[in-house]
Scaffold this motif. Structure first.
Motif, mmCIF file in Angstrom:
data_model
loop_
_atom_site.group_PDB
_atom_site.id
_atom_site.type_symbol
_atom_site.label_atom_id
_atom_site.label_comp_id
_atom_site.label_asym_id
_atom_site.label_seq_id
_atom_site.Cartn_x
_atom_site.Cartn_y
_atom_site.Cartn_z
ATOM 1 N N GLY A 238 9.379 -1.942 -12.994
ATOM 2 C CA GLY A 238 10.421 -0.910 -13.020
ATOM 3 C C GLY A 238 9.876 0.242 -12.182
ATOM 4 O O GLY A 238 9.013 0.023 -11.323
ATOM 5 N N GLY B 118 0.171 -1.390 -3.562
ATOM 6 C CA GLY B 118 -0.760 -2.192 -2.754
ATOM 7 C C GLY B 118 -2.160 -1.608 -2.771
ATOM 8 O O GLY B 118 -3.148 -2.339 -2.905
ATOM 9 N N THR C 58 4.992 6.215 -6.789
ATOM 10 C CA THR C 58 4.386 5.946 -5.476
ATOM 11 C C THR C 58 5.200 6.712 -4.430
ATOM 12 O O THR C 58 6.072 7.508 -4.777
ATOM 13 C CB THR C 58 4.454 4.435 -5.139
ATOM 14 N N THR D 117 10.161 7.602 0.564
ATOM 15 C CA THR D 117 10.553 6.775 1.719
ATOM 16 C C THR D 117 12.061 6.493 1.670
ATOM 17 O O THR D 117 12.740 6.481 2.696
ATOM 18 C CB THR D 117 9.769 5.446 1.734
ATOM 19 N N VAL E 198 7.739 2.975 -10.523
ATOM 20 C CA VAL E 198 6.292 3.226 -10.417
ATOM 21 C C VAL E 198 6.141 4.479 -9.545
ATOM 22 O O VAL E 198 6.843 4.605 -8.533
ATOM 23 C CB VAL E 198 5.560 2.038 -9.746
ATOM 24 N N LEU F 127 4.780 -5.501 9.833
ATOM 25 C CA LEU F 127 5.289 -6.774 9.304
ATOM 26 C C LEU F 127 6.797 -6.918 9.450
ATOM 27 O O LEU F 127 7.344 -7.950 9.070
ATOM 28 C CB LEU F 127 4.865 -6.920 7.835
ATOM 29 N N TYR G 284 18.583 -3.151 -1.040
ATOM 30 C CA TYR G 284 17.265 -3.231 -1.674
ATOM 31 C C TYR G 284 17.310 -4.180 -2.874
ATOM 32 O O TYR G 284 16.477 -5.077 -3.002
ATOM 33 C CB TYR G 284 16.785 -1.837 -2.099
ATOM 34 N N GLY H 212 0.756 -3.783 2.601
ATOM 35 C CA GLY H 212 1.161 -2.484 2.034
ATOM 36 C C GLY H 212 0.027 -1.859 1.249
ATOM 37 O O GLY H 212 0.247 -1.225 0.220
ATOM 38 N N ALA H 213 -1.209 -2.028 1.770
ATOM 39 C CA ALA H 213 -2.391 -1.535 1.045
ATOM 40 C C ALA H 213 -2.659 -0.059 1.313
ATOM 41 O O ALA H 213 -3.565 0.513 0.720
ATOM 42 C CB ALA H 213 -3.613 -2.368 1.424
ATOM 43 N N SER H 214 -1.875 0.562 2.198
ATOM 44 C CA SER H 214 -2.179 1.948 2.562
ATOM 45 C C SER H 214 -1.716 2.942 1.497
ATOM 46 O O SER H 214 -2.127 4.096 1.524
ATOM 47 C CB SER H 214 -1.544 2.294 3.911
ATOM 48 N N ALA I 260 4.264 -5.396 0.776
ATOM 49 C CA ALA I 260 4.918 -4.362 1.602
ATOM 50 C C ALA I 260 6.435 -4.410 1.426
ATOM 51 O O ALA I 260 7.034 -5.490 1.426
ATOM 52 C CB ALA I 260 4.553 -4.559 3.077
HETATM 53 N N1 LIG Z 1 7.615 2.258 -6.688
HETATM 54 C C1 LIG Z 1 8.524 1.606 -7.390
HETATM 55 O O1 LIG Z 1 9.226 2.185 -8.233
HETATM 56 C C2 LIG Z 1 8.691 0.113 -7.199
HETATM 57 C C3 LIG Z 1 9.343 -0.613 -8.207
HETATM 58 C C4 LIG Z 1 9.503 -1.978 -8.044
HETATM 59 C C5 LIG Z 1 9.025 -2.609 -6.908
HETATM 60 N N2 LIG Z 1 8.402 -1.893 -5.946
HETATM 61 C C6 LIG Z 1 7.925 -2.602 -4.752
HETATM 62 O O2 LIG Z 1 6.528 -2.411 -4.622
HETATM 63 C C7 LIG Z 1 6.158 -2.600 -3.258
HETATM 64 C C8 LIG Z 1 5.229 -1.483 -2.834
HETATM 65 O O3 LIG Z 1 5.934 -0.270 -2.868
HETATM 66 P P1 LIG Z 1 5.290 1.088 -3.380
HETATM 67 O O4 LIG Z 1 6.067 1.521 -4.558
HETATM 68 O O5 LIG Z 1 3.829 0.960 -3.513
HETATM 69 O O6 LIG Z 1 5.722 2.051 -2.181
HETATM 70 P P2 LIG Z 1 4.862 2.811 -1.065
HETATM 71 O O7 LIG Z 1 3.828 3.657 -1.680
HETATM 72 O O8 LIG Z 1 5.881 3.433 -0.182
HETATM 73 O O9 LIG Z 1 4.133 1.609 -0.292
HETATM 74 C C9 LIG Z 1 4.806 0.793 0.615
HETATM 75 C C10 LIG Z 1 3.784 0.054 1.457
HETATM 76 O O10 LIG Z 1 4.504 -0.818 2.367
HETATM 77 C C11 LIG Z 1 3.924 -0.704 3.648
HETATM 78 N N3 LIG Z 1 4.902 -0.915 4.711
HETATM 79 C C12 LIG Z 1 6.108 -0.301 4.868
HETATM 80 N N4 LIG Z 1 6.699 -0.724 6.001
HETATM 81 C C13 LIG Z 1 5.840 -1.623 6.571
HETATM 82 C C14 LIG Z 1 5.881 -2.398 7.760
HETATM 83 N N5 LIG Z 1 6.913 -2.352 8.603
HETATM 84 N N6 LIG Z 1 4.826 -3.199 8.040
HETATM 85 C C15 LIG Z 1 3.760 -3.250 7.201
HETATM 86 N N7 LIG Z 1 3.656 -2.549 6.056
HETATM 87 C C16 LIG Z 1 4.695 -1.738 5.758
HETATM 88 C C17 LIG Z 1 3.413 0.741 3.717
HETATM 89 O O11 LIG Z 1 2.319 0.798 4.605
HETATM 90 P P3 LIG Z 1 2.339 1.525 6.050
HETATM 91 O O12 LIG Z 1 3.168 2.750 5.933
HETATM 92 O O13 LIG Z 1 0.886 1.752 6.313
HETATM 93 O O14 LIG Z 1 2.912 0.503 6.976
HETATM 94 C C18 LIG Z 1 2.938 0.997 2.291
HETATM 95 O O15 LIG Z 1 1.584 0.657 2.151
HETATM 96 C C19 LIG Z 1 7.451 -2.688 -2.458
HETATM 97 O O16 LIG Z 1 7.739 -4.037 -2.170
HETATM 98 C C20 LIG Z 1 8.484 -2.118 -3.430
HETATM 99 O O17 LIG Z 1 9.776 -2.633 -3.191
HETATM 100 C C21 LIG Z 1 8.207 -0.543 -6.064
#
Ligand SMILES: NC(=O)c1ccc[n+]([C@@H]2O[C@H](COP(=O)([O-])OP(=O)(O)OC[C@H]3O[C@@H](n4cnc5c(N)ncnc54)[C@H](OP(=O)(O)O)[C@@H]3O)[C@@H](O)[C@H]2O)c1
Length: 264
Positions: free
Chosen positions: A186, A21, A190, A195, A188, A64, A153, A15-17, A89
């Motif tokens: 909590g 990540g 992003t 999504t 973030v 993934l 989730y 999830g580095a895109s 991810a």
């Molecule tokens: N933002 C928040 O409030 C928050 C809070 C707590 C926990 N989190 C967790 O943090 C993590 C990262 O989320 P984020 O907030 O950074 O959201 P984000 O900006 O939407 O990033 C999600 C990442 O997951 C990758 N991804 C999604 N589906 C995928 C697949 N099928 N295969 C491979 N990669 C996939 C996406 O890359 P591609 O689109 O390039 O595949 C993207 O890089 C997640 O596990 C999320 O549950 C987020």
């Protein structure tokens, strides 16, 4: 875990895109790590690799949500002898369980649970063989309570939290040099909300703040890393409260969110 220019760490970041990540990849690269960037969006990953330096990073695209995608990432990454996995991810789905799309729910379990667990296992077994390594699984404060309107989730993140804690204890009693932690942010700022098809209710911390706290937590080898005071208080409150009561508070928070399609 020690970072530093000469520590020679090689990190795989899923999830580095975007989001957390991407910020983790930047933070680790700044600390001298060679970074293996993974995700599906190859253009975004290539841009990040260019930014970090082609000699300091590579891109491995993989979906993934499939077992084949996870195994392919593992096999390709193994050739670089990584010693860090940021198992990040994941995505969320918003809405009543009776109204959400069943295929998308299955895809959430495939990514947030199955892929997380498979990569955790594959890399941990490899790191054990090499007698070094660090795995950071990305959970959430959602893992500490029921989550009406985002029930799959929240449940998926409970899996991430409990599995990491269980394995953390296994590593401890076995005196393993391989460390594992779970990162529980909590909100973030992003692409997570877009999504999930919603706009946020609370102002989140930045992905950079989250990544900095995560890397500091890894340096201290904390089993559970919670990257803000508010998030720490929520987890404390949820741990001291019966689950269904904590779920009522989670419901109130989720109910305040707006679906993007309904926004005026
Ligand atoms: N933002 C928040 O409030 C928050 C809070 C707590 C926990 N989190 C967790 O943090 C993590 C990262 O989320 P984020 O907030 O950074 O959201 P984000 O900006 O939407 O990033 C999600 C990442 O997951 C990758 N991804 C999604 N589906 C995928 C697949 N099928 N295969 C491979 N990669 C996939 C996406 O890359 P591609 O689109 O390039 O595949 C993207 O890089 C997640 O596990 C999320 O549950 C987020």
């Amino acid at each position: 875990m020690r970072f530093g220019k000469n520590a020679g760490h090689i990190a795989v970041v899923t999830g580095a895109s975007s989001g957390i990540g991407k910020a983790m990849a930047r933070g680790l690269a700044r600390r001298g790590c060679f970074v293996i960037l993974s995700g599906r969006n190859s253009a975004a990953l290539e841009r990040l690799s260019e930014e970090l330096g082609r000699d300091r990073s590579i891109v491995i695209t993989a979906d993934l949500s499939t077992t084949a995608g996870c195994v392919s990432l593992f096999e390709q990454a193994k050739a670089y002898s990584p010693d860090i996995l940021i198992n990040n991810a994941g995505f969320g789905i918003y809405g009543r369980f009776t109204e959400t799309d069943a295929e998308r729910e299955a895809a959430l379990i495939d990514l947030n649970v199955r892929a997380m667990q498979l990569l955790f296992k594959l890399f941990l077994e490899e790191f054990e063989k090499n007698r070094r390594g660090y795995i950071l699984n990305v959970g959430s404060i959602a893992g500490f309570m029921p989550g009406p309107l985002m029930s799959s989730y929240y449940a998926s993140k409970a899996f991430v939290v409990r599995q990491t804690q269980g394995v953390w204890l296994e590593q401890l009693v076995n005196g393993s040099p391989v460390k594992v932690s779970v990162l529980c942010p909590g909100p973030v700022d992003t692409n997570f909300n877009s999504t999930a098809g919603i706009t946020g209710f609370f102002r989140g911390i930045s992905a950079e703040e989250c990544a900095d706290a995560a890397i500091k937590g890894m340096e201290y080898e904390l089993p559970v890393i919670i990257p803000s005071v508010t998030a720490k208080l929520i987890v404390l409150g949820a741990s001291l409260t019966p689950a269904l009561v904590a779920g009522v508070f989670a419901y109130a928070a989720q109910k305040g969110k707006k679906r993007i399609e309904d926004k005026d």
